[in-house]
Design a protein around this motif. Structure first.
Motif, PDB file in Angstrom:
ATOM      1  N   TRP A 111       0.796  -1.251   0.094  1.00  0.00           N
ATOM      2  CA  TRP A 111      -0.080   0.012  -0.083  1.00  0.00           C
ATOM      3  C   TRP A 111       0.686   1.275   0.012  1.00  0.00           C
ATOM      4  N   GLU A 112       1.767   1.478   1.050  1.00  0.00           N
ATOM      5  CA  GLU A 112       2.526   2.678   1.162  1.00  0.00           C
ATOM      6  C   GLU A 112       3.511   3.029  -0.131  1.00  0.00           C
ATOM      7  N   ALA A 113       4.150   1.665  -0.705  1.00  0.00           N
ATOM      8  CA  ALA A 113       4.892   1.882  -1.638  1.00  0.00           C
ATOM      9  C   ALA A 113       4.023   2.201  -3.084  1.00  0.00           C
ATOM     10  N   GLU A 114       2.865   1.660  -3.190  1.00  0.00           N
ATOM     11  CA  GLU A 114       2.060   1.982  -4.245  1.00  0.00           C
ATOM     12  C   GLU A 114       1.626   3.718  -4.204  1.00  0.00           C
ATOM     13  N   LEU A 115       1.134   3.790  -3.023  1.00  0.00           N
ATOM     14  CA  LEU A 115       0.743   5.340  -2.926  1.00  0.00           C
ATOM     15  C   LEU A 115       1.878   6.245  -3.371  1.00  0.00           C
ATOM     16  N   ASP A 116       3.326   5.908  -2.788  1.00  0.00           N
ATOM     17  CA  ASP A 116       4.235   6.754  -3.459  1.00  0.00           C
ATOM     18  C   ASP A 116       4.677   6.761  -4.824  1.00  0.00           C
ATOM     19  N   LEU A 117       4.470   5.658  -5.447  1.00  0.00           N
ATOM     20  CA  LEU A 117       4.597   5.180  -7.010  1.00  0.00           C
ATOM     21  C   LEU A 117       3.285   6.243  -7.635  1.00  0.00           C
ATOM     22  N   LEU A 118       2.273   6.284  -7.203  1.00  0.00           N
ATOM     23  CA  LEU A 118       1.144   7.156  -7.818  1.00  0.00           C
ATOM     24  C   LEU A 118       1.181   8.482  -7.551  1.00  0.00           C
ATOM     25  N   THR A 119       2.124   8.877  -6.476  1.00  0.00           N
ATOM     26  CA  THR A 119       2.087  10.431  -6.516  1.00  0.00           C
ATOM     27  C   THR A 119       3.474  10.826  -7.129  1.00  0.00           C
ATOM     28  N   GLU A 120       4.374   9.932  -7.538  1.00  0.00           N
ATOM     29  CA  GLU A 120       5.738   9.971  -8.097  1.00  0.00           C
ATOM     30  C   GLU A 120       5.380  10.040  -9.672  1.00  0.00           C
ATOM     31  N   SER A 121       4.427   8.930 -10.260  1.00  0.00           N
ATOM     32  CA  SER A 121       3.971   8.943 -11.404  1.00  0.00           C
ATOM     33  C   SER A 121       2.631   8.926 -11.804  1.00  0.00           C
ATOM     34  N   PRO A 122       1.988   9.925 -11.668  1.00  0.00           N
ATOM     35  CA  PRO A 122       0.571  10.041 -11.166  1.00  0.00           C
ATOM     36  C   PRO A 122      -0.283   9.651 -12.650  1.00  0.00           C
ATOM     37  N   VAL A 123      -1.243   8.978 -12.166  1.00  0.00           N
ATOM     38  CA  VAL A 123      -2.390   8.485 -13.257  1.00  0.00           C
ATOM     39  C   VAL A 123      -3.605   9.324 -13.124  1.00  0.00           C
ATOM     40  N   ALA A 124      -4.404   9.418 -14.005  1.00  0.00           N
ATOM     41  CA  ALA A 124      -5.661  10.067 -14.014  1.00  0.00           C
ATOM     42  C   ALA A 124      -6.714   9.928 -12.790  1.00  0.00           C
ATOM     43  N   HIS A 183      -4.626  14.026  -4.628  1.00  0.00           N
ATOM     44  CA  HIS A 183      -5.197  15.317  -5.420  1.00  0.00           C
ATOM     45  C   HIS A 183      -4.268  16.334  -5.732  1.00  0.00           C
ATOM     46  N   ALA A 184      -3.192  16.398  -4.993  1.00  0.00           N
ATOM     47  CA  ALA A 184      -2.162  17.113  -5.060  1.00  0.00           C
ATOM     48  C   ALA A 184      -1.621  16.834  -6.255  1.00  0.00           C
ATOM     49  N   VAL A 185      -1.431  15.733  -6.814  1.00  0.00           N
ATOM     50  CA  VAL A 185      -0.666  15.404  -8.113  1.00  0.00           C
ATOM     51  C   VAL A 185      -1.559  15.402  -9.404  1.00  0.00           C
ATOM     52  N   GLY A 186      -2.958  15.802  -9.108  1.00  0.00           N
ATOM     53  CA  GLY A 186      -4.025  15.680 -10.096  1.00  0.00           C
ATOM     54  C   GLY A 186      -4.705  14.619 -10.325  1.00  0.00           C
ATOM     55  N   SER A 187      -4.666  13.516  -9.493  1.00  0.00           N
ATOM     56  CA  SER A 187      -5.438  12.353  -9.740  1.00  0.00           C
ATOM     57  C   SER A 187      -6.778  12.642  -8.949  1.00  0.00           C
ATOM     58  N   GLU A 188      -7.902  11.969  -9.587  1.00  0.00           N
ATOM     59  CA  GLU A 188      -9.056  11.836  -9.017  1.00  0.00           C
ATOM     60  C   GLU A 188      -8.996  10.434  -8.414  1.00  0.00           C
ATOM     61  N   VAL A 189      -9.761  10.430  -7.207  1.00  0.00           N
ATOM     62  CA  VAL A 189      -9.873   9.517  -6.155  1.00  0.00           C
ATOM     63  C   VAL A 189     -11.227   8.928  -6.195  1.00  0.00           C
ATOM     64  N   TRP A 190     -11.636   7.508  -6.577  1.00  0.00           N
ATOM     65  CA  TRP A 190     -12.811   6.857  -6.695  1.00  0.00           C
ATOM     66  C   TRP A 190     -12.747   6.018  -5.469  1.00  0.00           C
ATOM     67  N   VAL A 191     -14.054   5.680  -4.756  1.00  0.00           N
ATOM     68  CA  VAL A 191     -14.000   4.826  -3.631  1.00  0.00           C
ATOM     69  C   VAL A 191     -14.954   3.817  -4.045  1.00  0.00           C
ATOM     70  N   THR A 192     -14.856   2.564  -3.999  1.00  0.00           N
ATOM     71  CA  THR A 192     -15.773   1.509  -3.993  1.00  0.00           C
ATOM     72  C   THR A 192     -16.676   1.228  -2.583  1.00  0.00           C
ATOM     73  N   VAL A 193     -18.253   1.471  -2.696  1.00  0.00           N
ATOM     74  CA  VAL A 193     -18.929   1.285  -1.559  1.00  0.00           C
ATOM     75  C   VAL A 193     -19.917   0.171  -1.965  1.00  0.00           C
ATOM     76  N   THR A 194     -20.378  -0.226  -0.831  1.00  0.00           N
ATOM     77  CA  THR A 194     -21.415  -1.194  -0.952  1.00  0.00           C
ATOM     78  C   THR A 194     -22.868  -0.895  -0.057  1.00  0.00           C
ATOM     79  N   SER A 195     -22.756   0.480   0.579  1.00  0.00           N
ATOM     80  CA  SER A 195     -23.707   0.829   1.358  1.00  0.00           C
ATOM     81  C   SER A 195     -23.663   2.441   1.466  1.00  0.00           C
ATOM     82  N   VAL A 196     -24.834   2.983   1.988  1.00  0.00           N
ATOM     83  CA  VAL A 196     -24.769   4.470   2.289  1.00  0.00           C
ATOM     84  C   VAL A 196     -23.878   4.737   3.504  1.00  0.00           C
TER      85      VAL A 196
END
Length: 449
Positions: A202-215, A233-246
């Motif tokens: 998790w942490e390494a992948e977050l670092d990757l996606l802030t150093e080499s951002p995707v949409a 958000h600071a590197v321009g990426s949108e964040v989508w979260v999967t949910v199963t309830s309100v």
């Protein structure tokens, strides 16, 4: 930079997109941004909130799609380049009736590729869906940050279009005493691997996606913290979260999510619940149509619908129920671009029903019913990813031997309808079928009371 707010003036040079639907105008000479997102230019020539790493320079004239005709500003085209510029669009979460678009608002086809971890997800499949007008998402689940970086690079080498990456949000470790008896039960007949806990890098992948951002970064099994979402958000990426309830949706909204992915109980693969509890098994999980209606009444974020959708009629129903797009996984399992193993591929598109189980991984998931699920589901505890790693060798042996009874065959409830087509052709077919279904529904006469 010339920057003048306009209203509808930007549409003087518009033309309709080539699919004949006329759903989205295509701007030929200038790219537009919502006026509430105009920001000071940085030394790179881009707005300060835009990370230049998100752009692939390949053209001097931008062609983009624009979903709404209210309060736009035009910018000199030489400041922008084709490719992943679409991720600059954002929707305001609340306030004063203003909206800012997200990337799904500008898709030619409202289809998002589900991130099918464990094999089916490939750069080739992601590219094929994206090039056909949908939005591709790479699965990072079960991969190291180094492996994810290689897949991102392969995808970028094949397309200039925007795409996303899905991450598994790590949960807590499970005490071995809670699953020891279960492993002893299945270990009597199968050679198992070592059970272990990890955070899926998790942490390494977050670092990757802030150093080499995707949409877009999508998240499953939980919601990132506000600080983690802010980093993306600071590197321009949108964040989508999967949910199963309100309840889960409200957590995601509070954390700053841009989009909610509503997963109905019909969906194949793992349930995206933030917390998997055996006590919840006594309560029916929400189907997609019910979940969409509840979310539409409770939150003010765009929603991507997922679960049991394999036809244009299913897509039309989800759009009519309020979703901005649909996320499809099972329907792509038989595409040649998918990395679906032969045993799994052969099990999809059959009349065999699906069922929910924890037997293979220690987390509830839906797959095509087989002997292992029937024999072990009742005793399988909540222990993910520990049981996932323990059963990995037996599943690998089953796939190698062509044994469908001991392999996890993740698929949604409508897997029987899954076609065998190239991904691009499938996207185009689904888009046409969706339009037909919507036209048919609108043509029905509603009798007055």
């Amino acid at each position: 930079m010339s920057c003048r707010p306009t209203r509808n003036a930007a549409f003087a040079d518009e033309a309709h997109d080539g699919d004949g639907t006329g759903a989205y105008p295509v701007l030929r000479q200038s790219f537009v941004l919502a006026s509430d997102y105009i920001e000071e230019r940085s030394p790179t020539g881009l707005p300060r909130s835009v990370n230049p790493k998100l752009c692939n320079v390949s053209a001097s004239v931008v062609m983009g799609t624009l979903p709404r005709r209210d309060h736009f500003a035009t910018f000199d085209t030489n400041l922008f380049v084709s490719g992943q510029v679409t991720c600059f669009f954002r929707r305001l979460r609340t306030g004063m009736g203003q909206t800012r678009t997200v990337i799904i608002d500008e898709l030619r086809v409202p289809i998002v590729l589900a991130p099918m971890a464990g094999g089916p997800s490939t750069p080739e499949l992601t590219v094929a869906v994206t090039e056909a007008g949908g939005f591709g998402i790479l699965a990072a689940g079960y991969l190291s940050a180094t492996e994810v970086a290689a897949r991102i690079a392969a995808t970028r080498a094949a397309t200039d279009a925007a795409f996303g990456v899905n991450l598994f949000v790590p949960g807590p470790a499970t005490p071995p005493a809670r699953f020891a008896d279960y492993l002893a039960e299945i270990g009597a007949d199968h050679e198992l691997g070592a059970s272990r806990y990890d955070t899926d890098d998790w942490e390494a992948e977050l670092d990757l996606l802030t150093e080499s951002p995707v949409a877009v970064v999508t998240c499953t099994f939980g919601c990132p913290t506000r600080a983690e979402i802010a980093r993306l958000h600071a590197v321009g990426s949108e964040v989508w979260v999967t949910v199963t309830s309100v309840a889960e949706a409200l957590i995601a909204v509070d954390a700053g999510a841009d989009v909610l992915i509503a997963q109905g109980a019909e969906a194949g693969g793992h349930r995206a619940t933030f917390t998997d509890r055996v006590t919840d098994d006594a309560v029916d999980p929400l189907g997609l149509l019910a979940l969409l209606q509840l979310l539409d009444a409770a939150v003010d974020l765009p929603i991507v619908a997922t679960g049991g959708i394999t036809t244009g009629a299913g897509i039309a129903a989800a759009l009519a129920a309020g979703s901005a797009a649909v996320q499809l996984g099972t329907v792509f399992l038989r595409c040649p671009e998918a990395g679906t193993n032969p045993v799994h591929r052969a099990a999809v598109g059959t009349s065999e029903p699906t069922m929910l189980t924890r037997a293979f991984t220690g987390r509830r998931a839906r797959g095509v019913r087989n002997r292992f699920m029937v024999e072990h589901s009742a005793n399988a505890p909540v222990a993910y990813p520990e049981i996932h790693y323990a059963t990995a060798p037996l599943r690998a042996r089953a796939r190698a031997a062509g044994n469908r009874d001991d392999a996890n065959l993740w698929a949604g409830q409508t897997q029987a309808l899954t076609p065998e087509l190239p991904a691009g052709d499938l996207v185009r077919t689904l888009a046409a079928d969706t339009k037909t279904a919507l036209d048919k529904a609108l043509s029905r006469r509603i009798q007055s009371c």
